[in-house]
Design a protein around this motif. Structure first.
Motif, PDB file in Angstrom:
ATOM      1  N   ARG A 139       0.822  -1.209   0.000  1.00 40.35           N
ATOM      2  CA  ARG A 139       0.000   0.000   0.000  1.00 40.35           C
ATOM      3  C   ARG A 139       0.854   1.255   0.000  1.00 40.35           C
ATOM      4  O   ARG A 139       0.555   2.216  -0.705  1.00 40.35           O
ATOM      5  CB  ARG A 139      -0.937  -0.010   1.212  1.00 40.35           C
ATOM      6  N   ASP A 169      -2.647   7.173   4.019  1.00 39.48           N
ATOM      7  CA  ASP A 169      -3.839   7.338   3.205  1.00 39.48           C
ATOM      8  C   ASP A 169      -4.125   8.818   3.009  1.00 39.48           C
ATOM      9  O   ASP A 169      -3.842   9.652   3.877  1.00 39.48           O
ATOM     10  CB  ASP A 169      -5.043   6.704   3.893  1.00 39.48           C
ATOM     11  N   HIS A 181     -10.391   1.561 -10.122  1.00 37.52           N
ATOM     12  CA  HIS A 181     -10.042   1.406  -8.710  1.00 37.52           C
ATOM     13  C   HIS A 181      -8.682   0.745  -8.556  1.00 37.52           C
ATOM     14  O   HIS A 181      -7.845   1.194  -7.744  1.00 37.52           O
ATOM     15  CB  HIS A 181     -11.098   0.571  -7.986  1.00 37.52           C
ATOM     16  N   GLY A 218      -6.964   3.426  -6.630  1.00 33.80           N
ATOM     17  CA  GLY A 218      -7.397   3.333  -5.244  1.00 33.80           C
ATOM     18  C   GLY A 218      -8.642   4.122  -4.932  1.00 33.80           C
ATOM     19  O   GLY A 218      -9.077   4.173  -3.773  1.00 33.80           O
ATOM     20  N   ARG A 229      -7.157   4.010  -1.502  1.00 33.80           N
ATOM     21  CA  ARG A 229      -6.461   2.791  -1.140  1.00 33.80           C
ATOM     22  C   ARG A 229      -6.971   1.662  -2.014  1.00 33.80           C
ATOM     23  O   ARG A 229      -8.182   1.456  -2.102  1.00 33.80           O
ATOM     24  CB  ARG A 229      -6.711   2.468   0.324  1.00 33.80           C
ATOM     25  N   VAL A 230      -6.102   0.915  -2.661  1.00 35.70           N
ATOM     26  CA  VAL A 230      -6.538  -0.248  -3.432  1.00 35.70           C
ATOM     27  C   VAL A 230      -7.032  -1.324  -2.480  1.00 35.70           C
ATOM     28  O   VAL A 230      -6.352  -1.679  -1.521  1.00 35.70           O
ATOM     29  CB  VAL A 230      -5.406  -0.787  -4.321  1.00 35.70           C
TER      30      VAL A 230
END
Length: 337
Positions: free
Chosen positions: A4, A27, A188, A192, A333-334
């Motif tokens: 991430r 994030d 997405h 993300g 965020r994926v």
């Protein structure tokens, strides 16, 4: 596999996010004025509108309205809700249906609200608002358009979307509606961005998750928009248990009781962690004098939260619904299976 932290570093760099280097390891949430931390969202109205033009994609043009007039009409309503405690305002009008990111930026700067806009296409209402390229391009080509908006900004403005907005009618979904959901899945995975899908009914909501699953996208990436329109609460529970977001986003004076009941069911099943709530209010309607009957954004503050408290919801639970959950839902965020 890219973790991430590495994904966010690469994605934010590609998107030109250099104002806040300290955000790169964490994030972020993307607003029309730049990235913020999820914790900075605070009290959030996660599904509202400023502008709507219902003419359809074929006739859509910004020449149909005066942006200064829309700004003047919307500004007092946004200032009012800001004073009542709203910090983040998420506009769910997609392309070809009222998305005007320069107008949104003006309103954000004039009010101090965190203002979030979107990428994506609206496939519901018989596909009236879908542009012609949906019928000729592949999911990959459509997704490339949306990814470019995230990386480079919308329509040359440099303003970036904070989520993906699309929509479908009741199940079974049409080929074009399935394609826009598939395109959202690809977008997405590349960005993300969370996928908010206006959804006709519970079976359509299940079909959406099947499309996302085929691309390896977790239900955690999907917001079921207008879940309150599905009367069978078993669908809400099933979606929330899968970790999908379930949005009861039609709160108004006529629906306060029904939506309190929706939340009571979710609370009874210990699923408030997956709930979002908003009003779907506003709407400067293009073609009507002065935008017609512009609905304020106050019902959640003046009626709904008092009703929640009267029915045993704690301050912590209310904060979860309007503060903690939106921060989790819209963090970039994926989310893979």
């Amino acid at each position: 596999m890219m973790n991430r932290k590495t994904f966010l570093q690469k994605t934010t760099a590609a998107a030109g996010i250099f104002l806040f280097p300290s955000l790169l390891a964490d994030d972020i949430v993307m607003t029309v004025t730049g990235p913020i931390r999820p914790a900075d969202m605070k009290f959030t109205l996660e599904h509202e509108h400023v502008l709507a033009d219902f003419i359809g994609a074929k006739g859509y043009s910004r020449d149909r309205y005066n942006a200064d007039e829309v700004f003047a009409r919307a500004l007092p309503f946004l200032k009012d809700v800001k004073q009542r405690g709203c910090v983040t305002f998420i506009d769910c009008s997609p392309a070809y249906l009222g998305r005007d990111v320069l107008l949104f930026k003006r309103l954000a700067e004039a009010t101090g609200l965190n203002f979030i806009t979107n990428t994506g296409y609206y496939g519901a209402v018989g596909e009236k608002f879908l542009p012609p390229q949906v019928y000729t391009e592949t999911s990959e080509q459509i997704a490339a358009r949306w990814i470019d908006e995230f990386k480079n900004g919308i329509e040359g403005t440099g303003i970036k979307p904070g989520f993906i907005k699309t929509s479908v009618d009741n199940a079974p979904l049409t080929e074009a509606q399935r394609k826009v959901v598939d395109s959202a899945a690809l977008t997405h995975l590349a960005t993300g961005l969370t996928i908010a899908i206006h959804t006709g009914n519970g079976e359509a909501a299940k079909e959406e998750l099947a499309i996302l699953k085929a691309r390896g996208v977790s239900p955690q990436a999907r917001i079921w928009v207008h879940s309150q329109n599905e009367p069978d609460k078993a669908y809400h529970l099933e979606a929330a248990r899968s970790k999908s977001w379930v949005a009861f986003d039609g709160v108004n004076p006529d629906t306060v009781k029904a939506n309190v009941e929706n939340l009571q069911v979710m609370k009874a099943h210990k699923l408030l962690d997956q709930v979002l709530v908003s009003q779907d209010s506003g709407w400067y309607n293009v073609g009507e004098p002065n935008g017609g009957n512009y609905k304020d954004y106050n019902c959640i503050f003046t009626q709904f939260i008092p009703a929640l408290k009267a029915n045993g919801f704690t301050v912590a639970e209310i904060d979860k619904i309007f503060v903690a959950n939106p921060a989790r839902a819209f963090a970039i965020r994926v989310r893979k299976l």
